[in-house]
Design an enzyme around this catalytic site. Sequence first.
Site, PDB file in Angstrom:
ATOM      1  N   GLU A 169       0.886  -1.181   0.000  1.00  0.00           N
ATOM      2  CA  GLU A 169       0.000   0.000   0.000  1.00  0.00           C
ATOM      3  C   GLU A 169       0.907   1.209   0.000  1.00  0.00           C
ATOM      4  O   GLU A 169       1.556   1.500   1.011  1.00  0.00           O
ATOM      5  CB  GLU A 169      -0.874   0.003   1.261  1.00  0.00           C
ATOM      6  CG  GLU A 169      -1.791  -1.190   1.421  1.00  0.00           C
ATOM      7  CD  GLU A 169      -2.959  -1.164   0.454  1.00  0.00           C
ATOM      8  OE1 GLU A 169      -3.090  -0.191  -0.324  1.00  0.00           O
ATOM      9  OE2 GLU A 169      -3.738  -2.124   0.455  1.00  0.00           O
ATOM     10  N   CYS A 202      -2.073   9.095   2.745  1.00  0.00           N
ATOM     11  CA  CYS A 202      -1.829   8.585   1.393  1.00  0.00           C
ATOM     12  C   CYS A 202      -2.953   9.015   0.470  1.00  0.00           C
ATOM     13  O   CYS A 202      -2.738   9.322  -0.695  1.00  0.00           O
ATOM     14  CB  CYS A 202      -1.700   7.073   1.434  1.00  0.00           C
ATOM     15  SG  CYS A 202      -3.042   6.251   2.285  1.00  0.00           S
TER      16      CYS A 202
HETATM   17  P1  NAD Z   1       8.322   4.813   4.574  1.00  0.00           P
HETATM   18  O1  NAD Z   1       8.263   4.040   3.308  1.00  0.00           O
HETATM   19  O2  NAD Z   1       9.488   5.680   4.822  1.00  0.00           O
HETATM   20  O3  NAD Z   1       8.240   3.821   5.832  1.00  0.00           O
HETATM   21  C1  NAD Z   1       7.212   2.901   6.000  1.00  0.00           C
HETATM   22  C2  NAD Z   1       7.670   1.790   6.896  1.00  0.00           C
HETATM   23  O4  NAD Z   1       8.686   1.041   6.229  1.00  0.00           O
HETATM   24  C3  NAD Z   1       8.297   2.229   8.217  1.00  0.00           C
HETATM   25  O5  NAD Z   1       7.906   1.327   9.230  1.00  0.00           O
HETATM   26  C4  NAD Z   1       9.775   2.119   7.937  1.00  0.00           C
HETATM   27  O6  NAD Z   1      10.548   1.949   9.104  1.00  0.00           O
HETATM   28  C5  NAD Z   1       9.818   0.893   7.069  1.00  0.00           C
HETATM   29  N1  NAD Z   1      10.992   0.751   6.220  1.00  0.00           N
HETATM   30  C6  NAD Z   1      11.830   1.715   5.782  1.00  0.00           C
HETATM   31  N2  NAD Z   1      12.770   1.174   4.972  1.00  0.00           N
HETATM   32  C7  NAD Z   1      12.520  -0.152   4.907  1.00  0.00           C
HETATM   33  C8  NAD Z   1      13.136  -1.235   4.215  1.00  0.00           C
HETATM   34  N3  NAD Z   1      14.205  -1.071   3.419  1.00  0.00           N
HETATM   35  N4  NAD Z   1      12.612  -2.468   4.367  1.00  0.00           N
HETATM   36  C9  NAD Z   1      11.524  -2.665   5.135  1.00  0.00           C
HETATM   37  N5  NAD Z   1      10.895  -1.676   5.817  1.00  0.00           N
HETATM   38  C10 NAD Z   1      11.393  -0.426   5.698  1.00  0.00           C
HETATM   39  O7  NAD Z   1       6.947   5.604   4.624  1.00  0.00           O
HETATM   40  P2  NAD Z   1       6.493   6.694   5.691  1.00  0.00           P
HETATM   41  O8  NAD Z   1       7.318   7.912   5.436  1.00  0.00           O
HETATM   42  O9  NAD Z   1       6.449   6.088   7.055  1.00  0.00           O
HETATM   43  O10 NAD Z   1       4.988   6.953   5.229  1.00  0.00           O
HETATM   44  C11 NAD Z   1       4.639   7.886   4.263  1.00  0.00           C
HETATM   45  C12 NAD Z   1       4.374   7.231   2.919  1.00  0.00           C
HETATM   46  O11 NAD Z   1       3.481   6.148   3.089  1.00  0.00           O
HETATM   47  C13 NAD Z   1       3.686   8.155   1.933  1.00  0.00           C
HETATM   48  O12 NAD Z   1       4.238   7.989   0.640  1.00  0.00           O
HETATM   49  C14 NAD Z   1       2.238   7.705   1.931  1.00  0.00           C
HETATM   50  O13 NAD Z   1       1.521   8.011   0.768  1.00  0.00           O
HETATM   51  C15 NAD Z   1       2.399   6.241   2.153  1.00  0.00           C
HETATM   52  N6  NAD Z   1       1.208   5.670   2.767  1.00  0.00           N
HETATM   53  C16 NAD Z   1       0.453   4.810   2.032  1.00  0.00           C
HETATM   54  C17 NAD Z   1      -0.717   4.282   2.553  1.00  0.00           C
HETATM   55  C18 NAD Z   1      -1.551   3.334   1.756  1.00  0.00           C
HETATM   56  O14 NAD Z   1      -2.328   2.613   2.358  1.00  0.00           O
HETATM   57  N7  NAD Z   1      -1.444   3.265   0.456  1.00  0.00           N
HETATM   58  C19 NAD Z   1      -1.119   4.624   3.836  1.00  0.00           C
HETATM   59  C20 NAD Z   1      -0.313   5.493   4.575  1.00  0.00           C
HETATM   60  C21 NAD Z   1       0.852   5.994   4.026  1.00  0.00           C
END
Ligand code: NAD
Length: 480
Positions: free
Chosen positions: A251, A285
Amino acid sequence: MGSVGPQFNVFEGFYNTINGKLTSTEQTRHGINPATGKPNPEVPVSTQKDVDDAVAAAKEAFKSWSQTPWEKRKEAVLAFADGLEKYENDFGKLLTQEQGKPLQFAIGEAKTGVHWMRALSRLELKEEIVEENDAKQVIVRYTPLGVTVGIVPWNFPIHLACGKIAPSVLTGNPIIIKPSPFTPYCDLKLGELAQQYFPPGVVQVLSGDDNLGPWLTAHPGPDKISFTGSTFTGKKVMESASKTLKRVTLELGGKDPAIVTKNVDIPTVAQKVATFAFLNSGQICLAVKRIYVHESIHDEFLKAMVEFTKNLKVGDGTEEGVFLGPIQNKMQYEKVKTFFSDIEKEKQTVAVGGTNPDKPGYFITPTIIDKPADSSRIATEEPFGPIVPLMTWSDEADVVARANNTKMGLGASVWGNDLEEATRIARQLQAGSVWVNSHLELQPDAPFGGHKESGIGFEWGLGGLRSFCNAQSLYIKKTP
Ligand code: NAD
């Protein structure tokens, strides 16, 4: 080490939950209250051994949990939802302290977590008989995958964790939740609370630093990663998961358009579109991230949006009447500010906002950029903060093409009193969730996912439950 029970306290002691026990780590770290810049309490920094232990406990738990009748698993999820409901005000306060969102929205998020778990529990994956005759019976079954990992971002830590825990455990899969290092607190407490309702190893939560996500996605034990976060990280997760052919649900980010036709009640719709752009300080998001208003109503619509937006209160989420809390973390705050730097560089027109308060905390003023170029960063990238572009349109085919001209495809909306026109436009939009006269309003029994680079697969709804399962076709010949 501690034990869970009646002494459960949302505000004190933050531990990993591994195999039914609360565990600490030698090294700890802490998040920051984004409204004050002050440190929040210490939380564990999980090691590779913690990951190994949690995966081993989940694998052990899978043996009996996968065989536990659906009804029993459902009872456990419902009891957990009741438990969360009991503490929803406390969870809300903790969420404001770690995430920044205004208290009423934070409590609202805890309530949404409860609602999601209850609604998902009402769904059931039944066996389907696709053919039955004298000679044979063909049954489609949905069998649990094994151990799953839920990776959660920092914008909705409670809602999104609950939205992964419930479908995973309902379908018989123990889950390990990994919160964002920016917002570990509520998720660690959810894990602690869950121990009252699930056998050891069924719901576990590990907090850590930037190593933890990659350790979990690369580990040979888990069978599925349910990831919510940015498109950038989603690609890394998929790459890592591919080495062991783990299932993934991704997502990811969005750049949602809202198309406003000329047939609308301007004050009402302007207020709603602004609300869906600035809610959670734009850190959603599915926030409205591009507004296309029919040329003929541009001036009046913009005026109404500006009137509404300039009265939105920005501040510490604990203050009365605040609509926009701070941006959740410094990294994101600096990123959002780059869109403000573009204003001067690209000679953009600011309709409201445009400058930010010089005070502690990561506060951003809600800002509308009037008619930027379609190719500008504000019109093409996801700021994930309260700054939104407003463009105009006059030709239906043209606005549909512009709305679809993005690699993203998470949500989209069309606003209009002429339902035939609005629905016709809506049906041409490439996005996983499309609304007519609304935006963002999800429901747990409908699938939620993104088209294009907004994701792979979807969560929630019956199909979301199926994505936590293997499909098995069972062919029974009645005589050899
Ligand atoms: P992010 O991708 O930086 O982090 C998300 C999660 O992934 C965190 O728990 C982080 O620690 C983890 N992570 C980071 N690097 C990783 C790796 N290499 N392997 C595994 N896990 C890793 O996102 P964010 O900044 O926390 O959230 C914002 C983004 O999320 C925005 O782009 C937003 O649109 C998106 N988002 C999408 C949805 C959806 O349902 N489509 C919902 C909420 C947020």
